[in-house]
Design an enzyme around this catalytic site. Sequence first.
Site, mmCIF file in Angstrom:
data_model
loop_
_atom_site.group_PDB
_atom_site.id
_atom_site.type_symbol
_atom_site.label_atom_id
_atom_site.label_comp_id
_atom_site.label_asym_id
_atom_site.label_seq_id
_atom_site.Cartn_x
_atom_site.Cartn_y
_atom_site.Cartn_z
ATOM 1 N N GLY A 24 0.867 -1.177 0.000
ATOM 2 C CA GLY A 24 0.000 0.000 0.000
ATOM 3 C C GLY A 24 0.901 1.223 0.000
ATOM 4 O O GLY A 24 1.766 1.355 0.868
ATOM 5 N N ALA A 25 0.689 2.105 -0.966
ATOM 6 C CA ALA A 25 1.631 3.209 -1.186
ATOM 7 C C ALA A 25 1.931 4.018 0.084
ATOM 8 O O ALA A 25 3.102 4.172 0.448
ATOM 9 C CB ALA A 25 1.119 4.097 -2.319
ATOM 10 N N ASP A 30 -1.074 4.640 -6.419
ATOM 11 C CA ASP A 30 0.345 4.458 -6.105
ATOM 12 C C ASP A 30 1.195 5.615 -6.615
ATOM 13 O O ASP A 30 2.271 5.888 -6.092
ATOM 14 C CB ASP A 30 0.843 3.127 -6.663
ATOM 15 C CG ASP A 30 0.293 1.979 -5.837
ATOM 16 O OD1 ASP A 30 -0.857 1.582 -6.090
ATOM 17 O OD2 ASP A 30 0.991 1.521 -4.916
#
Lengths: 350, 350
Positions: free
Chosen positions: A46-47, A236
Amino acid sequence: MFKTIEWKNNCVRLIDQIRLPEKEVYVDCRNYEEVAQAIEKMIVRGAPAIGVTAAFGVALGAIKSKANNIESFKAEFDKICTRLSLTRPTAVNLFWAIKRMEEVFNRNKNKSIDDLKKLLLKEAKEIYKEDIQINKSIGMFGKRLINDGDIVLTHCNAGALATAGFGTALGVIRASVRDGKKLTVFAGETRPFLQGARLTTWELLKDRIPVTLICDNMVGYFMKKGEISKVIVGADRIALNGDVANKIGTYNIAVLAKEHNIPFYVAAPISTIDPRIKNGSSIPIEERKPSEVTTIRGNSIAPKEVKAKNPAFDITSNHYITGIITEKGILRKPFSLSIKRILKKSHYER
Amino acid sequence: MFKTIEWKNNCVRLIDQIRLPEKEVYVDCRNYEEVAQAIEKMIVRGAPAIGVTAAFGVALGAIKSKANNIESFKAEFDKICTRLSLTRPTAVNLFWAIKRMEEVFNRNKNKSIDDLKKLLLKEAKEIYKEDIQINKSIGMFGKRLINDGDIVLTHCNAGALATAGFGTALGVIRASVRDGKKLTVFAGETRPFLQGARLTTWELLKDRIPVTLICDNMVGYFMKKGEISKVIVGADRIALNGDVANKIGTYNIAVLAKEHNIPFYVAAPISTIDPRIKNGSSIPIEERKPSEVTTIRGNSIAPKEVKAKNPAFDITSNHYITGIITEKGILRKPFSLSIKRILKKSHYER
C-alpha cells in the site's frame, strides 16, 4: 484495533499482510535490511504504508549505525536510503518519504550524530502521524460524495492496512459510515495477491461495515445490473495531468465505470502526486514474478511449464476519473489545472 | 491425445476437469445419476461438452432401464431427461441435446424397447461425432479472421475440453496454427473456477501452441499496450438478437475490446442459439456457491464469515460483438437478421 506499522523497542513492527486473514501476527524488523525485505515481500504494502515504513527504515538504519564521524555516518545513511528506494518502483510515496528523511539530514548535518539520529526518528514519527491525519481529512472531504444506500466498489486494499491507519479509499467509507450513512462495499478480490479478498474484507468485517467479495471479472456484470453506484480506489502514483497508477485491474474497472456512467474516484494523499511526471506513460510499472500468477498462496493453479505475466500496476488515464479525493479537497477536471493549484497551495503551507 | 468424453463399456467416461492440470484421470459414470452429478460438479463443463455428455447420459439411463413395457420405459425415460436437464441452467446445448434424444424416442415409440435403446445410443454417438465435425467447420471459417502474428485473447476454456473435441474458440486457433500461421494465445485465468489457468493452458501446451497466462484483471493493461490483437471466446447461449451468455468475465473483456477497437469474436455451434430467447435479458444466469469464490481449490483466501457472490455467466450485448463464428459461416451485424437466416438454412438442411 490492529496497527499496520509501529515503532516499538527500536524495531519497526509490521502486521504480516501475507498471513492475513488467517493469522494476525506481527513481524519485528530489527535493521533496515529487514525493513527493505518486508517491503519487497509485501509483508507491508500500500503506497502510503510503504512510505511510512521506509521512513522508519531509514531512521532504524541510522540509529543502528556505529559510525563515529559525520562522513562515515553520511555514507552509511546514503546506502540505507538507496537500499530502501530499490525495494519497489511504482509507489512514489516510498521516494517521497525517503526524500523527506534526506532533507532532515541535510538541514541538520552540522549537528551531532546523536542529535541527527533523534531528528530522523522524530521525522519518521511525524510522517506516521501526518499520514493518519491526512487519511482522516481525505475521509472528511470524500464522505460528501457518498449517499445513503450507495454500493461502493473498491479494488485492492486502500485501507488502514495500506496506510499508517484509517485508509484512503476505505477512509472515505469509514468517515461516511461514522456519519450514519448506510452503505455496502463490494470488494474486488484483486488477483494475483488477493488484497481485496484477504485484506479489505478483513478490515471491513472488523469495523462491521457490510462487505461482499466478488471476483475481478464480475465487475461488469454487477455494474450492468445496477448494483454498483460508485467506485473508489487508492493510488500508487499520480501524474501532473491526473493519470493514475494503481493496482493492476484498476484500469479495467475505470473503463467499465465509464461505460456504465458510474462515478470513479481516486482517494490519495497529495504526496502521491509526482511533480516530475507529466503523464502516466512515464510511470514505471513493476513486473513481479510469474509464480505469483501461476500459484495461489503456494498452491499451483496452472501447468508448471506455462508462461505467465505479472504487471503489478496499471495506468488509468485522467479522462476516466471523476475526481481525486485529497486531504486538501476534491480535485476535478481539468486535473492538470487542479493539481497545479493544489501543489502550489501545499508548497506555501509547508 | 486425451478424450474429453467417451462411450466405453456401457459407461460415460469423462476426463476429470476438476483435477486438471495436475492429474489426467478419467471418471466412469455407470448410471445417469452419476452423469448428472458429473455435470453439476463440473467434472465435465463447456456448453457443447455438457450437451454431448447429457445425450450419453440419457442413452445410458435408457440402456440400464429394466422396464418391460413401453409405458414404464417412457416414464423412466422422462424422469432421466428431467433429472439431466436440471443439472445446469445456462448452457442451452444441454436442453438442445436432451430434446434431440426425446425426439428420437417419440419418432420411434412404436418400436421395441431394445430397438429404442439402440436408437438412443446411436443418436448420442451421432451428436458426439457431429460436434467434432462442427468444431472443425468453425475452425475452417474462423481461421480466415486470423492473421499471422496475431495475439489472441481467450477466456475460460472453449477448447477440446469444452466439446467432444477440437474446440470452438480454440478450434479457430488450432485451424489457424495448422495452416502455418504464427500466433500467441493469451489465456485469462477465469476466476473462480480457473478454467483458463488450468485447462486452456494445459490443452495448448499439449499442442505446442504458445500461450501466456494472465489474470482476468490484466486484460485492459495488455490491450492498452497493444499486446492483444483479437478476442475469441465461446458461448453458452446466444439470443436471437445476438446477445451472448458466456463465462463470467466475458462482458468485462467485450467492453474493454470495444474501448480499444479490438475485434471481439464468439465461436459457437448453431445449437447454442436459442430460438425461444429474443435477447440476453431472458437468459437464466446460474448462481453457484459463494465458497467457489472464497476458496481456491480447497484453500481459503478470505475471512470465513465474508459474504461473496458467484454468478457463473454474464451477458454480452450484441453491439460489442464483431462476429459470431458458426459451422455454417461467420454471422455479422445486424445479428437478428443473420441469425434468422442461418436458423432457416439449418432447418432446411436437416
